[in-house]
Design a protein around this motif. Structure first.
Motif, short mmCIF file in Angstrom:
data_model
loop_
_atom_site.label_atom_id
_atom_site.label_comp_id
_atom_site.label_asym_id
_atom_site.label_seq_id
_atom_site.Cartn_x
_atom_site.Cartn_y
_atom_site.Cartn_z
N LEU A 26 0.82 -1.21 0.00
CA LEU A 26 0.00 0.00 0.00
C LEU A 26 0.85 1.26 0.00
O LEU A 26 0.53 2.25 -0.68
N GLU A 27 1.93 1.25 0.77
CA GLU A 27 2.79 2.43 0.80
C GLU A 27 3.51 2.62 -0.53
O GLU A 27 3.83 3.75 -0.92
N ALA A 28 3.76 1.51 -1.26
CA ALA A 28 4.37 1.62 -2.58
C ALA A 28 3.46 2.35 -3.56
O ALA A 28 3.92 2.92 -4.56
N ALA A 29 2.15 2.33 -3.28
CA ALA A 29 1.19 3.03 -4.14
C ALA A 29 0.97 4.47 -3.70
O ALA A 29 0.14 5.19 -4.26
N GLY A 30 1.72 4.91 -2.68
CA GLY A 30 1.64 6.31 -2.25
C GLY A 30 0.75 6.57 -1.05
O GLY A 30 0.59 7.72 -0.64
N HIS A 31 0.15 5.53 -0.48
CA HIS A 31 -0.71 5.71 0.68
C HIS A 31 0.12 5.81 1.97
O HIS A 31 1.21 5.26 2.04
N VAL A 32 -0.43 6.47 2.96
CA VAL A 32 0.14 6.47 4.30
C VAL A 32 -0.60 5.38 5.07
O VAL A 32 -1.83 5.42 5.18
N CYS A 33 0.12 4.39 5.58
CA CYS A 33 -0.52 3.23 6.22
C CYS A 33 -0.08 3.14 7.67
O CYS A 33 1.07 2.81 7.97
N LEU A 34 -0.99 3.42 8.59
CA LEU A 34 -0.71 3.38 10.02
C LEU A 34 -1.06 1.99 10.54
O LEU A 34 -2.23 1.64 10.69
N LEU A 35 -0.03 1.16 10.79
CA LEU A 35 -0.23 -0.22 11.21
C LEU A 35 -0.29 -0.28 12.74
O LEU A 35 0.64 0.13 13.42
N LYS A 36 -1.40 -0.81 13.26
CA LYS A 36 -1.60 -0.89 14.71
C LYS A 36 -1.98 -2.32 15.12
O LYS A 36 -2.67 -3.02 14.39
N ASP A 37 -1.51 -2.73 16.30
CA ASP A 37 -1.86 -4.04 16.84
C ASP A 37 -3.29 -3.98 17.37
O ASP A 37 -3.61 -3.17 18.24
N ALA A 38 -4.16 -4.85 16.84
CA ALA A 38 -5.56 -4.85 17.26
C ALA A 38 -5.70 -5.13 18.76
O ALA A 38 -6.65 -4.66 19.39
N PHE A 39 -4.77 -5.87 19.33
CA PHE A 39 -4.84 -6.19 20.76
C PHE A 39 -4.50 -4.99 21.64
O PHE A 39 -4.72 -5.02 22.85
N ASP A 40 -3.94 -3.95 21.04
CA ASP A 40 -3.63 -2.73 21.80
C ASP A 40 -4.81 -1.78 21.87
O ASP A 40 -4.77 -0.78 22.60
N LEU A 41 -5.86 -2.06 21.10
CA LEU A 41 -7.04 -1.20 21.06
C LEU A 41 -8.20 -1.98 21.67
O LEU A 41 -8.70 -2.93 21.09
N GLU A 42 -8.62 -1.57 22.86
CA GLU A 42 -9.57 -2.37 23.62
C GLU A 42 -11.03 -2.06 23.29
O GLU A 42 -11.91 -2.84 23.64
N SER A 43 -11.29 -0.96 22.63
CA SER A 43 -12.68 -0.61 22.37
C SER A 43 -12.83 0.17 21.08
O SER A 43 -11.86 0.72 20.54
N SER A 44 -14.06 0.24 20.61
CA SER A 44 -14.37 1.00 19.40
C SER A 44 -14.11 2.49 19.61
O SER A 44 -13.73 3.19 18.68
N SER A 45 -14.29 2.97 20.85
CA SER A 45 -14.07 4.39 21.12
C SER A 45 -12.60 4.76 20.96
O SER A 45 -12.26 5.87 20.52
N GLU A 46 -11.69 3.84 21.32
CA GLU A 46 -10.28 4.09 21.12
C GLU A 46 -9.94 4.21 19.64
O GLU A 46 -9.13 5.04 19.24
N VAL A 47 -10.58 3.37 18.84
CA VAL A 47 -10.37 3.44 17.39
C VAL A 47 -10.91 4.76 16.85
O VAL A 47 -10.26 5.40 16.00
N ALA A 48 -12.07 5.18 17.34
CA ALA A 48 -12.66 6.46 16.89
C ALA A 48 -11.72 7.62 17.20
O ALA A 48 -11.52 8.52 16.36
N HIS A 49 -11.13 7.61 18.40
CA HIS A 49 -10.18 8.66 18.78
C HIS A 49 -8.96 8.64 17.88
O HIS A 49 -8.48 9.70 17.43
N LEU A 50 -8.46 7.45 17.58
CA LEU A 50 -7.29 7.32 16.71
C LEU A 50 -7.58 7.84 15.31
O LEU A 50 -6.75 8.53 14.70
N ILE A 51 -8.76 7.53 14.80
CA ILE A 51 -9.15 7.98 13.45
C ILE A 51 -9.17 9.51 13.39
O ILE A 51 -8.67 10.11 12.44
N ARG A 52 -9.74 10.14 14.43
CA ARG A 52 -9.80 11.61 14.46
C ARG A 52 -8.41 12.21 14.63
O ARG A 52 -8.04 13.16 13.93
N ALA A 53 -7.64 11.64 15.57
CA ALA A 53 -6.32 12.22 15.88
C ALA A 53 -5.37 12.13 14.69
O ALA A 53 -4.55 13.03 14.48
N GLU A 54 -5.45 11.05 13.92
CA GLU A 54 -4.53 10.84 12.80
C GLU A 54 -5.13 11.25 11.46
O GLU A 54 -4.49 11.08 10.42
N ASN A 55 -6.37 11.79 11.50
CA ASN A 55 -7.03 12.23 10.26
C ASN A 55 -7.06 11.11 9.22
O ASN A 55 -6.71 11.29 8.05
#
Length: 291
Positions: A26-55
């Motif tokens: 994906l990065e070879a195609a020019g995308h910015v790819c933020l790889l995160k361990d799913a086990f480090d995110l305990e809830s959907s709200s944490e994902v929502a915060h990450l999406i907003r914070a990282e745009n």
């Protein structure tokens, strides 16, 4: 495009290796790819915060249940890559099965590694059958001519020439079904009888090395290795030893398995075709919003 990529990233596992490879595509195609361990995110709200914070604009998850369930309802489009655990284990649990069905309903696409995985997913969740893809075919070459077996053996503490040895590479991860010590007792007994046989435990490896493959007969392996065609499947340690001895006795069988395995990898597990598949599918996420 800025992408969130969720996967289980325990070191040296197939998940981690696959996730790194897909991120590279994906990065070879020019995308910015933020790889995160799913086990480090305990809830959907944490994902929502990450999406907003990282745009973040879109997302991808490796494993329908472990990662995909965290991507629902955030208003960004996402795709899924099936893991073996999804279709061999989690699918048998009613609650997880229902969750995975809902995730597939929202996902824009899902990718299966093999035809049998695709067929299993389509049977389980027929409402999503038209959005399930399989990695396309192509040609794959990996340069390995520079590899020196004698140097490798010396570094491993085996002070004999490779010409006189039979060496078995154990490719394994961390789950119980891939226990790296599963074969040790049976192999040690064989080694005492025939000192020129060795087992070497390694990490990522593949049919593309042009060596015959012996794999434990579990669904994930059986989806890739066809017994006595692209490799050999064993049911227990004693079965492994018997099949390994057969390989030593029958060089024609070894040659046939190597040729068939190499052709299978060339046709169905092309690195370039895999790259093209993910780059093309991720383009379908651009400029769209969640349903």
């Amino acid at each position: 495009m800025r992408l969130l990529f969720l996967a289980v990233l325990r070191r040296h596992t197939g998940n981690a290796v696959t996730a790194e490879r897909v991120r590279d595509h994906l990065e070879a195609a020019g995308h910015v790819c933020l790889l995160k361990d799913a086990f480090d995110l305990e809830s959907s709200s944490e994902v929502a915060h990450l999406i907003r914070a990282e745009n973040l604009e879109a997302a991808l998850a490796l494993h329908l249940y472990r990662g995909g369930r965290l991507l629902q309802g955030h208003g960004i489009p996402f795709g899924i890559i099936f893991g073996g655990t999804d279709l061999n284990e989690d699918v048998k649990q009613r609650e997880k099965n229902e969750v995975m069905g809902r995730v597939l309903g929202e996902a824009r696409f899902a990718v299966a590694f093999t035809e049998s995985m695709k067929e299993t997913a389509q049977t389980q969740w027929p409402h999503a059958r038209d959005k399930i893809y399989i990695q396309s075919q192509g040609v794959m070459t990996v340069p390995n001519a520079a590899f020196n077996w004698n140097t490798f053996l010396h570094r491993s503490g085996i002070n004999q020439s490779a010409d006189n040895l039979h060496i078995f590479l154990l490719v394994c991860g961390l789950r119980h079904v891939k226990d790296p010590l599963y074969l040790v007792d049976a192999f040690s007994e064989w080694h005492r009888e025939e000192p020129n046989v060795y087992m070497v435990i390694v990490g990522p490896e593949a049919m593309d090395l042009e060596v015959p493959v012996l794999a434990r007969n579990i669904p994930g392996n059986a989806a890739v290795v066809k017994h006595e065609v692209t490799g050999l499947l064993f049911s227990d340690p004693q079965d492994f030893v018997q099949l390994a001895k057969r390989l030593v006795r029958e060089p024609a069988l070894e040659k046939e398995l190597v040729a068939n395995g190499r052709e299978y990898v060339r046709r169905y597990h092309s690195w370039q075709a895999e790259r093209d598949t993910y780059q093309n599918l991720v383009r379908t996420l651009e400029g769209s919003t969640g349903e």
